[in-house]
Design an enzyme around this catalytic site. Structure first.
Site, mmCIF file in Angstrom:
data_model
loop_
_atom_site.group_PDB
_atom_site.id
_atom_site.type_symbol
_atom_site.label_atom_id
_atom_site.label_comp_id
_atom_site.label_asym_id
_atom_site.label_seq_id
_atom_site.Cartn_x
_atom_site.Cartn_y
_atom_site.Cartn_z
ATOM 1 C CG HIS A 94 -2.110 -0.742 1.253
ATOM 2 N ND1 HIS A 94 -2.546 -1.458 2.348
ATOM 3 C CD2 HIS A 94 -3.051 -0.928 0.291
ATOM 4 C CE1 HIS A 94 -3.696 -2.061 2.053
ATOM 5 N NE2 HIS A 94 -4.019 -1.766 0.812
ATOM 6 C CB CYS A 152 -2.734 0.178 8.599
ATOM 7 S SG CYS A 152 -1.356 -0.013 7.489
HETATM 8 N N1 ARG Z 1 -3.957 -7.316 6.361
HETATM 9 C C1 ARG Z 1 -4.299 -6.081 5.728
HETATM 10 C C2 ARG Z 1 -4.208 -6.254 4.224
HETATM 11 O O1 ARG Z 1 -3.310 -6.910 3.773
HETATM 12 C C3 ARG Z 1 -3.411 -4.971 6.185
HETATM 13 C C4 ARG Z 1 -3.834 -3.624 5.696
HETATM 14 C C5 ARG Z 1 -2.881 -2.527 6.041
HETATM 15 N N2 ARG Z 1 -3.433 -1.267 5.754
HETATM 16 C C6 ARG Z 1 -2.780 -0.210 5.218
HETATM 17 N N3 ARG Z 1 -3.392 0.917 5.125
HETATM 18 N N4 ARG Z 1 -1.574 -0.339 4.718
HETATM 19 O O2 ARG Z 1 -5.016 -5.759 3.470
#
Ligand code: ARG
Length: 291
Positions: A182, A284
């Protein structure tokens, strides 16, 4: 004339007074946090999780925001949606308009409508997404520019959708390292209200997380950005929340902490080791609500 104008530019920039601005965030208490599937390299369902520890660490983050004078609103976690705690992925909100999320992986798809229901009930106008996107995980506002990530999660056609919704320039950046899937794992926005001050460490980022054209674009736009080390990025140090002065970061990102201090910010470390087992950190767990 203030004294700082007589100093060479880097020093003058460092003397710039940083101002904290109160923000409003949406968070999701990790009542049902666990890791039962693997959709990023950080996750391993074979490693046990401790929901009580996740709750305690999350509470510290919540308390930190409150102590800094921010407002935190809450969405209830739904049992069976363990990743819902990462509220940053629930949407992207500017000017009271909430662009809903449409998740890449089936495991998270039910979160999209859940967050959209919350936005509507909280009085936001909701834009139903036509394209795959994971909210503020891949969209970041810097001044009047929206930085938009693609490569692993959000599809690039969602960037066009966002450009059509908000009256702002959208800059596509391509991520290339699956550990930084991300945009908010590879860039930290330190001063959301200042793209017109390129000498002022407006953002921090990990250059190697991006393809060459994206790196060039970041260098051109933010020549005075903080470049973080692989080691700090590897503890999700960039996944942080700044109010323009105070920057809440992973406590293990000690090099980044030092860089922030040198540039006139006030880093505040929190330990979210349990939530890191799901591949998420400070940012996150935090969605900015811009009304
Ligand atoms: N387990 C989640 C996923 O893989 C983690 C999300 C992390 N969020 C972020 N904004 N980077 O989607």
């Amino acid at each position: 004339m203030p004294v700082s104008t007589q100093l060479p530019l880097p020093l003058a920039a460092e003397r710039r007074e940083r101002l904290a601005k109160p923000h409003t965030y949406l968070m999701c208490r990790p009542d049902y946090f666990t890791v039962t599937y693997k959709i990023n390299p950080w996750m391993d369902p074979a490693i046990p999780t401790d929901t009580n520890l996740a709750l305690a660490q999350w509470q510290t983050l919540y308390d930190t925001f409150i102590a800094l004078g921010h407002t935190v609103e809450l969405i209830d976690q739904i049992d069976g949606l363990p990743d819902m705690v990462y509220s940053a992925n629930g949407g992207f909100v500017i000017d009271n308009l909430a662009y809903g999320a449409r998740f890449t992986h089936p495991e998270r798809q039910a979160e999209g409508p859940a967050y959209m229901r919350w936005f509507a009930s909280a009085g936001f106008t909701v834009a139903e997404p036509q394209n795959v996107n994971e909210g503020e995980g891949d969209f970041m506002l810097v001044g009047n520019t929206i930085l938009a990530g693609t490569g692993f999660r959000s599809a690039s056609n969602s960037h066009e959708e966002v450009a059509g919704l908000y009256d702002r320039e959208v800059v596509t950046l391509t991520l290339v390292n699956p550990n930084f899937y991300h945009l908010d794992t590879a860039i930290a926005v330190l001063n959301e209200s200042a793209d017109e001050a390129p000498d002022a460490a407006t953002i921090a980022y990990l250059p190697s997380a991006f393809d060459a054209p994206s790196r060039a674009e970041l260098e051109r736009r933010y020549p005075d950005a903080i470049l973080v080390s692989e080691a700090d990025a590897a503890v999700l140090g960039l996944n942080s929340i700044s109010d323009g002065y105070n920057v809440v970061i992973a406590s293990r990102a000690t090099g980044f902490e030092e860089q922030l201090r040198e540039r006139g910010y006030n880093p505040i470390g929190v330990d979210l080791s349990e939530l890191l087992l799901g591949g998420g950190g400070v940012k996150c767990c935090t969605l900015e609500l811009r009304r």
